[in-house]
Design an enzyme around this catalytic site. Sequence first.
Site, PDB file in Angstrom:
ATOM      1  N   SER A 241      33.118  40.064  37.533  1.00 40.57           N
ATOM      2  CA  SER A 241      33.734  41.240  36.915  1.00 40.57           C
ATOM      3  C   SER A 241      34.363  40.872  35.569  1.00 40.57           C
ATOM      4  O   SER A 241      34.746  39.717  35.333  1.00 40.57           O
ATOM      5  CB  SER A 241      34.789  41.817  37.853  1.00 40.57           C
ATOM      6  OG  SER A 241      35.754  40.827  38.120  1.00 40.57           O
ATOM      7  N   THR A 242      34.503  41.868  34.721  1.00 41.73           N
ATOM      8  CA  THR A 242      35.076  41.631  33.394  1.00 41.73           C
ATOM      9  C   THR A 242      36.516  41.123  33.518  1.00 41.73           C
ATOM     10  O   THR A 242      36.919  40.206  32.792  1.00 41.73           O
ATOM     11  CB  THR A 242      34.980  42.924  32.557  1.00 41.73           C
ATOM     12  OG1 THR A 242      33.587  43.217  32.383  1.00 41.73           O
ATOM     13  CG2 THR A 242      35.628  42.768  31.196  1.00 41.73           C
ATOM     14  N   GLU A 262      28.901  36.408  32.088  1.00 42.52           N
ATOM     15  CA  GLU A 262      27.981  37.495  32.454  1.00 42.52           C
ATOM     16  C   GLU A 262      28.805  38.487  33.253  1.00 42.52           C
ATOM     17  O   GLU A 262      29.112  38.253  34.425  1.00 42.52           O
ATOM     18  CB  GLU A 262      26.830  36.943  33.316  1.00 42.52           C
ATOM     19  CG  GLU A 262      25.954  35.918  32.610  1.00 42.52           C
ATOM     20  CD  GLU A 262      25.032  36.555  31.596  1.00 42.52           C
ATOM     21  OE1 GLU A 262      24.833  37.786  31.633  1.00 42.52           O
ATOM     22  OE2 GLU A 262      24.530  35.817  30.734  1.00 42.52           O
ATOM     23  N   LYS A 346      35.791  51.184  48.097  1.00 41.04           N
ATOM     24  CA  LYS A 346      35.950  51.443  46.660  1.00 41.04           C
ATOM     25  C   LYS A 346      34.933  52.505  46.200  1.00 41.04           C
ATOM     26  O   LYS A 346      35.277  53.435  45.475  1.00 41.04           O
ATOM     27  CB  LYS A 346      35.752  50.128  45.883  1.00 41.04           C
ATOM     28  CG  LYS A 346      36.112  50.205  44.422  1.00 41.04           C
ATOM     29  CD  LYS A 346      35.743  48.927  43.694  1.00 41.04           C
ATOM     30  CE  LYS A 346      34.307  48.981  43.218  1.00 41.04           C
ATOM     31  NZ  LYS A 346      33.793  47.793  42.592  1.00 41.04           N
ATOM     32  N   GLU A 394      32.614  51.096  36.204  1.00 46.36           N
ATOM     33  CA  GLU A 394      31.508  50.502  36.954  1.00 46.36           C
ATOM     34  C   GLU A 394      31.744  50.758  38.447  1.00 46.36           C
ATOM     35  O   GLU A 394      32.695  50.231  39.029  1.00 46.36           O
ATOM     36  CB  GLU A 394      31.453  48.994  36.681  1.00 46.36           C
ATOM     37  CG  GLU A 394      30.253  48.334  37.317  1.00 46.36           C
ATOM     38  CD  GLU A 394      30.218  46.833  37.069  1.00 46.36           C
ATOM     39  OE1 GLU A 394      31.280  46.190  37.139  1.00 46.36           O
ATOM     40  OE2 GLU A 394      29.113  46.308  36.824  1.00 46.36           O
ATOM     41  N   ILE A 395      30.882  51.566  39.067  1.00 47.11           N
ATOM     42  CA  ILE A 395      31.065  51.916  40.487  1.00 47.11           C
ATOM     43  C   ILE A 395      30.501  50.813  41.370  1.00 47.11           C
ATOM     44  O   ILE A 395      31.030  50.495  42.419  1.00 47.11           O
ATOM     45  CB  ILE A 395      30.379  53.272  40.789  1.00 47.11           C
ATOM     46  CG1 ILE A 395      31.012  54.373  39.929  1.00 47.11           C
ATOM     47  CG2 ILE A 395      30.481  53.600  42.280  1.00 47.11           C
ATOM     48  CD1 ILE A 395      30.313  55.712  39.998  1.00 47.11           C
TER      49      ILE A 395
HETATM   50  P1  NAP Z   1      34.390  38.932  40.895  1.00 42.15           P
HETATM   51  O1  NAP Z   1      35.364  39.534  41.816  1.00 42.15           O
HETATM   52  O2  NAP Z   1      34.733  38.820  39.470  1.00 42.15           O
HETATM   53  O3  NAP Z   1      34.022  37.486  41.515  1.00 42.15           O
HETATM   54  C1  NAP Z   1      33.052  36.658  40.936  1.00 42.15           C
HETATM   55  C2  NAP Z   1      33.320  35.215  41.334  1.00 42.15           C
HETATM   56  O4  NAP Z   1      34.555  34.788  40.754  1.00 42.15           O
HETATM   57  C3  NAP Z   1      33.484  35.010  42.837  1.00 42.15           C
HETATM   58  O5  NAP Z   1      32.936  33.768  43.203  1.00 42.15           O
HETATM   59  C4  NAP Z   1      34.997  35.008  42.989  1.00 42.15           C
HETATM   60  O6  NAP Z   1      35.425  34.360  44.168  1.00 42.15           O
HETATM   61  C5  NAP Z   1      35.398  34.241  41.756  1.00 42.15           C
HETATM   62  N1  NAP Z   1      36.792  34.401  41.351  1.00 42.15           N
HETATM   63  C6  NAP Z   1      37.690  35.348  41.759  1.00 42.15           C
HETATM   64  N2  NAP Z   1      38.879  35.140  41.161  1.00 42.15           N
HETATM   65  C7  NAP Z   1      38.738  34.069  40.359  1.00 42.15           C
HETATM   66  C8  NAP Z   1      39.620  33.359  39.478  1.00 42.15           C
HETATM   67  N3  NAP Z   1      40.883  33.748  39.292  1.00 42.15           N
HETATM   68  N4  NAP Z   1      39.147  32.292  38.804  1.00 42.15           N
HETATM   69  C9  NAP Z   1      37.860  31.909  38.954  1.00 42.15           C
HETATM   70  N5  NAP Z   1      36.983  32.527  39.789  1.00 42.15           N
HETATM   71  C10 NAP Z   1      37.414  33.593  40.476  1.00 42.15           C
HETATM   72  O7  NAP Z   1      32.991  39.731  40.931  1.00 42.15           O
HETATM   73  P2  NAP Z   1      32.229  40.294  42.187  1.00 42.15           P
HETATM   74  O8  NAP Z   1      32.970  41.461  42.729  1.00 42.15           O
HETATM   75  O9  NAP Z   1      31.864  39.176  43.096  1.00 42.15           O
HETATM   76  O10 NAP Z   1      30.853  40.769  41.500  1.00 42.15           O
HETATM   77  C11 NAP Z   1      30.678  42.020  40.926  1.00 42.15           C
HETATM   78  C12 NAP Z   1      30.845  41.974  39.425  1.00 42.15           C
HETATM   79  O11 NAP Z   1      29.956  41.026  38.853  1.00 42.15           O
HETATM   80  C13 NAP Z   1      30.492  43.300  38.772  1.00 42.15           C
HETATM   81  O12 NAP Z   1      31.425  43.592  37.769  1.00 42.15           O
HETATM   82  C14 NAP Z   1      29.121  43.055  38.167  1.00 42.15           C
HETATM   83  O13 NAP Z   1      28.781  43.878  37.081  1.00 42.15           O
HETATM   84  C15 NAP Z   1      29.250  41.626  37.761  1.00 42.15           C
HETATM   85  N6  NAP Z   1      27.917  41.035  37.614  1.00 42.15           N
HETATM   86  C16 NAP Z   1      27.473  40.745  36.348  1.00 42.15           C
HETATM   87  C17 NAP Z   1      26.179  40.242  36.176  1.00 42.15           C
HETATM   88  C18 NAP Z   1      25.659  39.888  34.812  1.00 42.15           C
HETATM   89  O14 NAP Z   1      24.647  39.200  34.731  1.00 42.15           O
HETATM   90  N7  NAP Z   1      26.299  40.320  33.735  1.00 42.15           N
HETATM   91  C19 NAP Z   1      25.363  40.033  37.289  1.00 42.15           C
HETATM   92  C20 NAP Z   1      25.856  40.347  38.554  1.00 42.15           C
HETATM   93  C21 NAP Z   1      27.137  40.846  38.704  1.00 42.15           C
HETATM   94  P3  NAP Z   1      35.746  35.237  45.493  1.00 42.15           P
HETATM   95  O15 NAP Z   1      34.480  35.874  45.897  1.00 42.15           O
HETATM   96  O16 NAP Z   1      36.203  34.219  46.429  1.00 42.15           O
HETATM   97  O17 NAP Z   1      36.790  36.239  45.082  1.00 42.15           O
END
Ligand code: NAP
Length: 491
Positions: A241-242, A262, A346, A394-395
């Site tokens: 996530s951003t 990403e 969500k 972003e949903i």
């Molecule tokens: P997220 O909550 O940001 O988590 C991504 C990863 O970061 C997970 O392994 C998470 O661990 C870890 N993380 C959480 N807090 C952290 C911190 N403080 N420091 C370092 N790492 C940390 O994202 P998500 O909900 O898994 O994925 C959905 C998001 O990813 C959406 O916004 C989507 O658009 C984006 N995405 C982007 C792309 C692209 O190519 N641009 C592709 C796919 C997805 P935990 O799981 O243990 O919390």
Amino acid sequence: MPIVSPQRQPLPKGQLLINHQWRDASNGEILPIIDPTTEEVTTEVAKATVEDVNAAVEAAHRAFESGPWSRMHHEERAKILFRMADLIDERGADIGLRESMDMGMPYRDFMEIILPHCSGLFRFFAGQAMSAMNGSYRSSYESNVRILTRREPLGVVAAITPFNFPFALTCSKVAPALAAGNTVVHKPASDTPLSALALAQIALDAGLPEGVYNLVTGPGGSLGDALVKHPLVEKIAFTGSTGVGQNIIRNSADTLKHTTMELGGKAPHLIFADADLESALQAAFWGIFWNKGEVCVAGSRILVERSIYDEFVNRFAVMAKESVLGDPLDPATQIGPIANRKEYEKILGYIDSGKETARLVAGGSTQQINSKGYFIEATVFADATNDIKIAREEIFGPVVPLIPFDSEEEAIRIANDTPYGLAAGIQTSDIRRALRLADHLKAGTIWTDTWHKYHPNAPFGGYKMSGYGREQGTEALESYTQYKSVWLNLA
Ligand code: NAP
């Protein structure tokens, strides 16, 4: 050959891979892994501690400093990456089962689209290792002096991956990182670590030397933070996530790490009246509903030219109503369950918001199999405007607003009116219009008359708040290397 899905079955427990050894977390804690179709615990994985993360980073650093991986001739490295690609293909059924039971990805989609892409990434970057890691001689002001410009790996790369497309997003980081000669510590999302365990075993079986590949499973808040701040980590390759990405950039500033980001998306899909309507409907359907909309590049705002708007809304609503929700292991399933309860709740919140601000024309409810599962119907809102919450945020689910437009200029303005810039798409039969729009749309990937096409050779990444850096293509290898200029006095 038709795809035959494996049976749902208990999966082996997962440990941490640190310095070539599978081991439990240092405090013995575990994380239960829940199947979003049955809501039952399928297995458990080790819940690593910060001490485990430090051990993994130190192992990766030792491996990098002592070789042989970082100093191995790149053709030898490539042979191991080709072996990894072959093992991914051979073990595809097991990896696909893990992905379906972990995050509800339809098994057929994994086998047909994700698996060949992932083994393709390893083959592509194995080829890159052989061709692009060579040095070159350059001239200087003095005729007797040459400069040998060499390309070197960075060191320890921490790959942090999200819950959607767990395997693909891991491979898109690990393959170029290894090809360049780096060592890796991977931290997958807490909810979906099962395919990462399979890749770590493949790394061992393919013959990666000791300490080159390490895997730590557990919560991002503590483990991710420890990786991001660790002085021996040179690069953070992050997809997520951003908000978390911004946090990582801030936290990695003290140790000045290389980062690639990403991040999220809210891709506009522009449908013009001159498009082939049937194929535009298909592209729009898969653009938003593939992998239940849990896709960063989902076509999650559909903009339709007003002269065909009513017909498009009616036909798209019928397609959504007829879509097949179900067990991701059933080959007939188009839309599996949402990956976890938090995301499910969500998304339902966004549907409530949509009901207050636009006209619901399909879906909007949950479904269950045997009273279980995080299933949400393909949901379509008509008569939306670009300023409502479901069009701005972003949903990350099977929910889409349909927005009318009157001119090309208005379509471009609405499309670019978003903080994100990951992908965009155009449906038109006019190639000049497609190219004109591709010039104006602010996004890292533009699909014309199609959606969801990927190739290891096509750079992939974001504009604006969708991030920076590119995965795939030679541009990805670039971000895992650094250059050294060696001056040679031949006089
Ligand atoms: P997220 O909550 O940001 O988590 C991504 C990863 O970061 C997970 O392994 C998470 O661990 C870890 N993380 C959480 N807090 C952290 C911190 N403080 N420091 C370092 N790492 C940390 O994202 P998500 O909900 O898994 O994925 C959905 C998001 O990813 C959406 O916004 C989507 O658009 C984006 N995405 C982007 C792309 C692209 O190519 N641009 C592709 C796919 C997805 P935990 O799981 O243990 O919390």
